[in-house]
Design an enzyme around this catalytic site. Sequence first.
Site, PDB file in Angstrom:
ATOM      1  CG  ASP A 282      -2.201   0.868   0.879  1.00 20.74           C
ATOM      2  OD1 ASP A 282      -2.136   1.723  -0.026  1.00 20.74           O
ATOM      3  OD2 ASP A 282      -3.230   0.702   1.563  1.00 20.74           O
TER       4      ASP A 282
HETATM    5  C1  NOJ Z   1      -4.016   3.924   0.002  1.00 18.11           C
HETATM    6  C2  NOJ Z   1      -5.170   2.989   0.146  1.00 18.11           C
HETATM    7  O1  NOJ Z   1      -5.106   2.308   1.382  1.00 18.11           O
HETATM    8  C3  NOJ Z   1      -5.281   1.975  -0.974  1.00 18.11           C
HETATM    9  O2  NOJ Z   1      -6.507   1.306  -0.856  1.00 18.11           O
HETATM   10  C4  NOJ Z   1      -5.136   2.627  -2.312  1.00 18.11           C
HETATM   11  O3  NOJ Z   1      -5.265   1.666  -3.330  1.00 18.11           O
HETATM   12  C5  NOJ Z   1      -3.800   3.330  -2.373  1.00 18.11           C
HETATM   13  N1  NOJ Z   1      -3.733   4.343  -1.351  1.00 18.11           N
HETATM   14  C6  NOJ Z   1      -3.530   3.954  -3.737  1.00 18.11           C
HETATM   15  O4  NOJ Z   1      -4.338   5.038  -3.939  1.00 18.11           O
END
Ligand code: NOJ
Length: 756
Positions: A282
Amino acid sequence: MMRKIFIGWMMLISFSAFSQTDAKMKSFVDALMKKMTLDEKIGQLNLLTPGGGIATGAVVNSDVESKIKTGSVGAMFGTIGVDNIRRVQQLNMSNSRLKIPLFFGSDVIHGYKTTFPIPLALSCSWDMNMIQKTARTAAIEASADGLSWTFSPMVDIARDPRWGRVAEGAGEDPYLGSQIAKAMVIGYQGNLKDSTNLLACVKHFALYGAAEGGRDYNTTDMSKVKMYEYYLPPYKAAVDAGVASAMTSFNEIDGIPATGNKWLLTDLLRKQWGFKGFVVTDYTAINEMIHHGSGDLKQVSAMALRAGTDMDMVGEGFLTTLKQSLKEGKITLQMIDDACRRILEAKYKLGLFNNPYRYIDSVRAAKEVLSADKRQVSRDAAVRSVVLLKNENQTLPLKMNGTIALIGPLANNKSNMVGTWAVSGDSKYSVPVLEGIKNAVGSSANILYAKGANITDDADLAKMANVFGEKVDIDPLSPDQLLQQAVETAAKADVIVAVVGEASEMSGEAASRSDISLPSNQTRLLEALKQTGKPLVVVLMSGRPLTIAKESQLATSLLQAWFLGHETGNAIADVLFGNYNPSGKLTMSFPRSVGQIPVYYNYKNTGRPQDPGKKDKFRSNYLDIDNSPLYPFGYGLSYTNFNYSNISLSDTVTSANKTIRATVTVTNSGNYDGEEVVQLYVWDEVASVTQPVKKLKGFQKIFLKKGESKQVTFNITNEELRFFNSDLKWVSEPGRFTIYIGGSSDASNKASFILK
Ligand code: NOJ
């Protein structure tokens, strides 16, 4: 005999076809990797964003162009639109030494540019074909615009509505969550053979939905049995459906951050489950391991790679430290090669080595993006996502005559309708409820409107909800003036429709709330409207279950509408006037109060179970509130009534290799045609690991014309009777089982049998 030989041949042919493709891919990637320098291999593990879309962390990357030119980037996200994507791919193809194509990802969560209901809403449809269709439609639209990878589905099981990200998932149940995970992966990926498909990414692996106290990014901690039984199944279902990638979660598991957790990413995901795709972190999750307390950037980057992480989202920890870690012997070249190979294989499967511009086709983009057929899918999905929670005096459906007062801060609002995590969804295409109702009634009824209240009068809350643009607009009129206008408007009407709720960004990422009630100024509005004595239809918008004990009393009828996407207004009108008879069922329990959280249907009895509805000393209950939720999982009304016959079982004794059939007759005894979600729950009464009072093990959504009856049969095999025992084996044990069949998790229609 002939048939067996034929099947044998077919298997051989398809097996060899499969291994031929695999072998071709392997030799292609082998040859390419031979040409690659160590830096270029590490470059493939690097996912960057130039800061377009929504940044979900403090950092965005700098100097992206020169990194692309030197082959230090494997994939991009946050670059949106076919022309932008073409420019970036061209930059890469004409400057990087080996010309390895990039792929382009984005958070296509509930639709791409055409926005569908938020995932929690969609899950309430219990309609797998519909859900799969939304994913397919989003894939067609997003891939036409240059994307080849979506960070979806989000399958985190959650029992805590304080956590804002419940909006992005499918609720509290692992069985339903698994069906939805599968439907979405298939919808996005198809067979990955043509350029209308996206690589899917199951997230957030794992247990992100169990953040303590419902506070986003918080620690999780749970037993392995609980993990396997309740939290892991939807991720596994996505893997079984062939998901191409998985995203690590921000939380730790057993004291080790998921992104650096070898047990999770290698032993469980790859070895036990046979996952063949690649693992991406993430947003800056590697760097965040420093704050978790796992070491400095070099240490945590090495730890993540050793654990089985392949791609580093935004943080550049891999890019800046892996070479040094290799020199120091903290990681091996094999580990870098393995990760690089998995990324290259994804590119191969996408067909990018044949044609780096395969997904970049302006003609397709012009045809597919925001096309009318996609809006129709959005409307179909929206009506199916609404849950009717209350309908006193059959106030709904409304008649299309007389005067209707439409009141509330969300009644004539565009900016919130797309819901949270609609990165590419432009609010300007939203149909507000007022417009939808006017479209529906034309000149047959008189529609009056008043705002009545701001979404909240709390300036701090408003500020937080407005980080991605104005969702809470504070009216120039004072709260009292707004209220007075609303009451005066309501007084002129035959019926009031109040559209109230949260702002869309009061749920979603980093939007946890400790108090999940309706903002108090809106409750005050409902109280004042109730005073008029007119029937009060409440349409409630939110990204989570709210605590609405008081509001549900005030409402004559109550529709849980979540955030329904671009077609919100038309869909709400369809439901209000009965063009669509609501069929949604809750996928998360609605608590009576925050203090009751976590409240979920598949709870354990404890040694001192509460006598339903009674409070006793020395029982597992609260002094001040019943244990049951306000509205349980699986609950949802229709404009018609469904009656269930007793359950008839094909046998009262079964064994591991036998199937028992449980049949009910469902009758539509009301005045409208309608759909019902018939649900099967199982209670394993005695087991070596104590079992919850009910586990969902099947459901069928059926359509019944008014007056019609249908038999519904569930096959109960050994599979439905299994659980994870303390050795984490998936077993069934002999003994008595009780099953329940009905239209909600509080179904009392039951029958029992013995497993020998
Ligand atoms: C953080 C989020 O937790 C995740 O779900 C997302 O895909 C990413 N950012 C990218 O935007």
